[in-house]
Design a protein around this motif. Sequence first.
Motif, PDB file in Angstrom:
ATOM      1  N   MET A  95       2.841  -5.552   7.265  1.00 60.55           N
ATOM      2  CA  MET A  95       3.659  -6.320   6.336  1.00 60.55           C
ATOM      3  C   MET A  95       4.439  -7.394   7.090  1.00 60.55           C
ATOM      4  O   MET A  95       4.952  -7.145   8.171  1.00 60.55           O
ATOM      5  N   SER A  96       4.516  -8.569   6.480  1.00 64.07           N
ATOM      6  CA  SER A  96       5.294  -9.656   7.076  1.00 64.07           C
ATOM      7  C   SER A  96       6.716  -9.684   6.549  1.00 64.07           C
ATOM      8  O   SER A  96       7.451 -10.640   6.769  1.00 64.07           O
ATOM      9  N   ARG A  97       7.109  -8.654   5.871  1.00 67.11           N
ATOM     10  CA  ARG A  97       8.483  -8.445   5.425  1.00 67.11           C
ATOM     11  C   ARG A  97       8.760  -6.947   5.467  1.00 67.11           C
ATOM     12  O   ARG A  97       7.829  -6.131   5.557  1.00 67.11           O
ATOM     13  N   ALA A  98      10.021  -6.583   5.387  1.00 65.08           N
ATOM     14  CA  ALA A  98      10.366  -5.167   5.281  1.00 65.08           C
ATOM     15  C   ALA A  98      10.039  -4.670   3.877  1.00 65.08           C
ATOM     16  O   ALA A  98      10.073  -5.425   2.906  1.00 65.08           O
ATOM     17  N   MET A  99       9.696  -3.387   3.768  1.00 61.01           N
ATOM     18  CA  MET A  99       9.468  -2.808   2.444  1.00 61.01           C
ATOM     19  C   MET A  99      10.727  -2.900   1.597  1.00 61.01           C
ATOM     20  O   MET A  99      11.845  -2.737   2.091  1.00 61.01           O
ATOM     21  N   ARG A 100      10.517  -3.140   0.317  1.00 55.84           N
ATOM     22  CA  ARG A 100      11.641  -3.134  -0.620  1.00 55.84           C
ATOM     23  C   ARG A 100      12.054  -1.698  -0.923  1.00 55.84           C
ATOM     24  O   ARG A 100      11.274  -0.759  -0.766  1.00 55.84           O
ATOM     25  N   ASP A 101      13.291  -1.534  -1.396  1.00 53.37           N
ATOM     26  CA  ASP A 101      13.797  -0.201  -1.718  1.00 53.37           C
ATOM     27  C   ASP A 101      12.906   0.510  -2.731  1.00 53.37           C
ATOM     28  O   ASP A 101      12.652   1.717  -2.616  1.00 53.37           O
ATOM     29  N   THR A 102      12.420  -0.246  -3.723  1.00 50.91           N
ATOM     30  CA  THR A 102      11.575   0.382  -4.747  1.00 50.91           C
ATOM     31  C   THR A 102      10.266   0.878  -4.167  1.00 50.91           C
ATOM     32  O   THR A 102       9.752   1.929  -4.573  1.00 50.91           O
ATOM     33  N   GLU A 103       9.717   0.154  -3.184  1.00 56.27           N
ATOM     34  CA  GLU A 103       8.463   0.560  -2.544  1.00 56.27           C
ATOM     35  C   GLU A 103       8.681   1.816  -1.705  1.00 56.27           C
ATOM     36  O   GLU A 103       7.831   2.718  -1.700  1.00 56.27           O
ATOM     37  N   ILE A 104       9.814   1.864  -1.014  1.00 55.45           N
ATOM     38  CA  ILE A 104      10.142   3.053  -0.225  1.00 55.45           C
ATOM     39  C   ILE A 104      10.364   4.254  -1.134  1.00 55.45           C
ATOM     40  O   ILE A 104       9.890   5.365  -0.859  1.00 55.45           O
ATOM     41  N   GLN A 105      11.042   4.041  -2.244  1.00 57.59           N
ATOM     42  CA  GLN A 105      11.307   5.135  -3.177  1.00 57.59           C
ATOM     43  C   GLN A 105      10.018   5.695  -3.783  1.00 57.59           C
ATOM     44  O   GLN A 105       9.884   6.910  -3.962  1.00 57.59           O
ATOM     45  N   THR A 106       9.068   4.819  -4.071  1.00 63.30           N
ATOM     46  CA  THR A 106       7.778   5.275  -4.601  1.00 63.30           C
ATOM     47  C   THR A 106       7.052   6.131  -3.572  1.00 63.30           C
ATOM     48  O   THR A 106       6.488   7.186  -3.903  1.00 63.30           O
ATOM     49  N   PHE A 107       7.077   5.698  -2.313  1.00 55.64           N
ATOM     50  CA  PHE A 107       6.460   6.488  -1.245  1.00 55.64           C
ATOM     51  C   PHE A 107       7.170   7.834  -1.101  1.00 55.64           C
ATOM     52  O   PHE A 107       6.517   8.883  -0.989  1.00 55.64           O
ATOM     53  N   GLU A 108       8.495   7.816  -1.099  1.00 60.13           N
ATOM     54  CA  GLU A 108       9.259   9.059  -0.946  1.00 60.13           C
ATOM     55  C   GLU A 108       8.984  10.040  -2.077  1.00 60.13           C
ATOM     56  O   GLU A 108       8.917  11.253  -1.853  1.00 60.13           O
ATOM     57  N   ALA A 109       8.808   9.509  -3.285  1.00 58.83           N
ATOM     58  CA  ALA A 109       8.525  10.377  -4.430  1.00 58.83           C
ATOM     59  C   ALA A 109       7.189  11.089  -4.265  1.00 58.83           C
ATOM     60  O   ALA A 109       7.011  12.231  -4.701  1.00 58.83           O
ATOM     61  N   ALA A 110       6.246  10.425  -3.600  1.00 61.93           N
ATOM     62  CA  ALA A 110       4.912  10.998  -3.406  1.00 61.93           C
ATOM     63  C   ALA A 110       4.851  11.942  -2.205  1.00 61.93           C
ATOM     64  O   ALA A 110       4.082  12.912  -2.213  1.00 61.93           O
ATOM     65  N   HIS A 111       5.654  11.672  -1.164  1.00 55.53           N
ATOM     66  CA  HIS A 111       5.491  12.396   0.102  1.00 55.53           C
ATOM     67  C   HIS A 111       6.705  13.209   0.519  1.00 55.53           C
ATOM     68  O   HIS A 111       6.599  14.057   1.418  1.00 55.53           O
ATOM     69  N   GLY A 112       7.869  12.925  -0.045  1.00 58.22           N
ATOM     70  CA  GLY A 112       9.054  13.683   0.305  1.00 58.22           C
ATOM     71  C   GLY A 112       9.816  13.153   1.503  1.00 58.22           C
ATOM     72  O   GLY A 112      10.799  13.753   1.948  1.00 58.22           O
ATOM     73  N   TYR A 113       9.381  12.042   2.054  1.00 61.15           N
ATOM     74  CA  TYR A 113      10.053  11.400   3.181  1.00 61.15           C
ATOM     75  C   TYR A 113       9.703   9.910   3.139  1.00 61.15           C
ATOM     76  O   TYR A 113       8.800   9.499   2.404  1.00 61.15           O
ATOM     77  N   ALA A 114      10.392   9.109   3.917  1.00 60.19           N
ATOM     78  CA  ALA A 114      10.192   7.657   3.890  1.00 60.19           C
ATOM     79  C   ALA A 114       9.020   7.245   4.780  1.00 60.19           C
ATOM     80  O   ALA A 114       8.663   7.963   5.726  1.00 60.19           O
ATOM     81  N   PRO A 115       8.411   6.096   4.511  1.00 60.10           N
ATOM     82  CA  PRO A 115       7.421   5.563   5.447  1.00 60.10           C
ATOM     83  C   PRO A 115       8.108   5.112   6.726  1.00 60.10           C
ATOM     84  O   PRO A 115       9.327   4.910   6.749  1.00 60.10           O
ATOM     85  N   TYR A 116       7.334   4.990   7.781  1.00 58.03           N
ATOM     86  CA  TYR A 116       7.905   4.628   9.074  1.00 58.03           C
ATOM     87  C   TYR A 116       7.508   3.187   9.409  1.00 58.03           C
ATOM     88  O   TYR A 116       6.335   2.839   9.374  1.00 58.03           O
ATOM     89  N   ALA A 117       8.506   2.373   9.759  1.00 61.20           N
ATOM     90  CA  ALA A 117       8.279   0.952  10.056  1.00 61.20           C
ATOM     91  C   ALA A 117       8.158   0.734  11.558  1.00 61.20           C
ATOM     92  O   ALA A 117       9.087   1.032  12.311  1.00 61.20           O
ATOM     93  N   LEU A 118       7.022   0.213  11.982  1.00 60.33           N
ATOM     94  CA  LEU A 118       6.817  -0.178  13.366  1.00 60.33           C
ATOM     95  C   LEU A 118       7.000  -1.690  13.478  1.00 60.33           C
ATOM     96  O   LEU A 118       6.174  -2.450  12.968  1.00 60.33           O
ATOM     97  N   PRO A 119       8.065  -2.181  14.116  1.00 60.41           N
ATOM     98  CA  PRO A 119       8.128  -3.622  14.392  1.00 60.41           C
ATOM     99  C   PRO A 119       7.120  -3.936  15.489  1.00 60.41           C
ATOM    100  O   PRO A 119       7.149  -3.307  16.549  1.00 60.41           O
ATOM    101  N   VAL A 120       6.208  -4.860  15.246  1.00 57.91           N
ATOM    102  CA  VAL A 120       5.110  -5.051  16.196  1.00 57.91           C
ATOM    103  C   VAL A 120       5.085  -6.431  16.838  1.00 57.91           C
ATOM    104  O   VAL A 120       4.408  -6.642  17.839  1.00 57.91           O
TER     105      VAL A 120
END
Length: 324
Positions: A95-120
């Motif tokens: 991603m060329s931007r940080a995930m939005r809060d809503t995108e993180i919340q959708t992931f958390e709802a599915a997996h129970g934890y947040a996605p992990y951001a690697l600055p590359v």
Amino acid sequence: MKFKQLITTLTLVAAGFTSIPGIAEVDPALPKYERVGGVSGNLSSIGSDTLNNLMTLWAEEFNKFYPNVNVQIQGAGSSTAPPALTQGTAILAPMSRAMRDTEIQTFEAAHGYAPYALPVAIDMLAVYVNKDNPIEGLSLPEVDAIFSATRRCGYPEDIVRWGQVGLTGSWANRDFALYSRNAVSGTYGFFKDNALCGGDFKASINEQPGSSSVVQGVTESINGIGYSGIGYRTSGVKVLPLAVEQGAPFIEAKRENAADGSYPLSRYLYVYINKNPNQELTPLAREFVKMLYSKTGQEIVHRDGFVPLPNALGQRVMADLGIN
């Protein structure tokens, strides 16, 4: 360090870059990547167009170490990354931007934890004009008044002719051909937030499906102006120096200016992964991450026109992931 603590730290660093010394060159302290056994499988990447070429180059290098790994890359835009990671159709979500809060919340709802951001890597978002355009630079309020209908950055009038930004003669009455990424793009969102002060694009913009299309449009139009990552620069366009405000000095889109925070449209590029905090990464994901933060991986960043990261940041991320 927990995910949210880490991402907060990285966000603060990304805002200024001043706490990352030596970032403009490949850090000599970066480790050499060494091949290990037991790595196989399919490595899929879905997400950013800006990162598409970089992901491809990394995949090619990774295949030199692990020729039996099948790597598949799709780069339609950053907004395609979160659902792909959430649904498990991608292991890597550039991603060329940080995930939005809503995108993180959708992931958390599915997996129970947040996605992990690697600055590359660090990118500079460039404002391009045709190579024959004589303009020397623009302020961000002027950029906003050219591209937006709202002018939230404070310029007093709508800018619709090149003469309004100082061009004379045959240029004075020429209007603009505006080229933009489409709304699925992280570059679109970053430009909207940081160059338009969160305002709305004009209806007259020519939305393009990819960054190279933006640059091609500006190349083919003498009146053209557009934006995309610095890595898409060609001989047909000119990158404009930018000033933070009216009357301030123009700052060129150079690596050292991204490194010291003076170039106003610098940003982190990310690869998001699904990292269960109670489990180790798979060998495949672990070794790809290790390669990203090695001398091999960051030399590719440098070669592809982006600004590489220092070893200290890579080591901090890998320690947080439990990678030795």
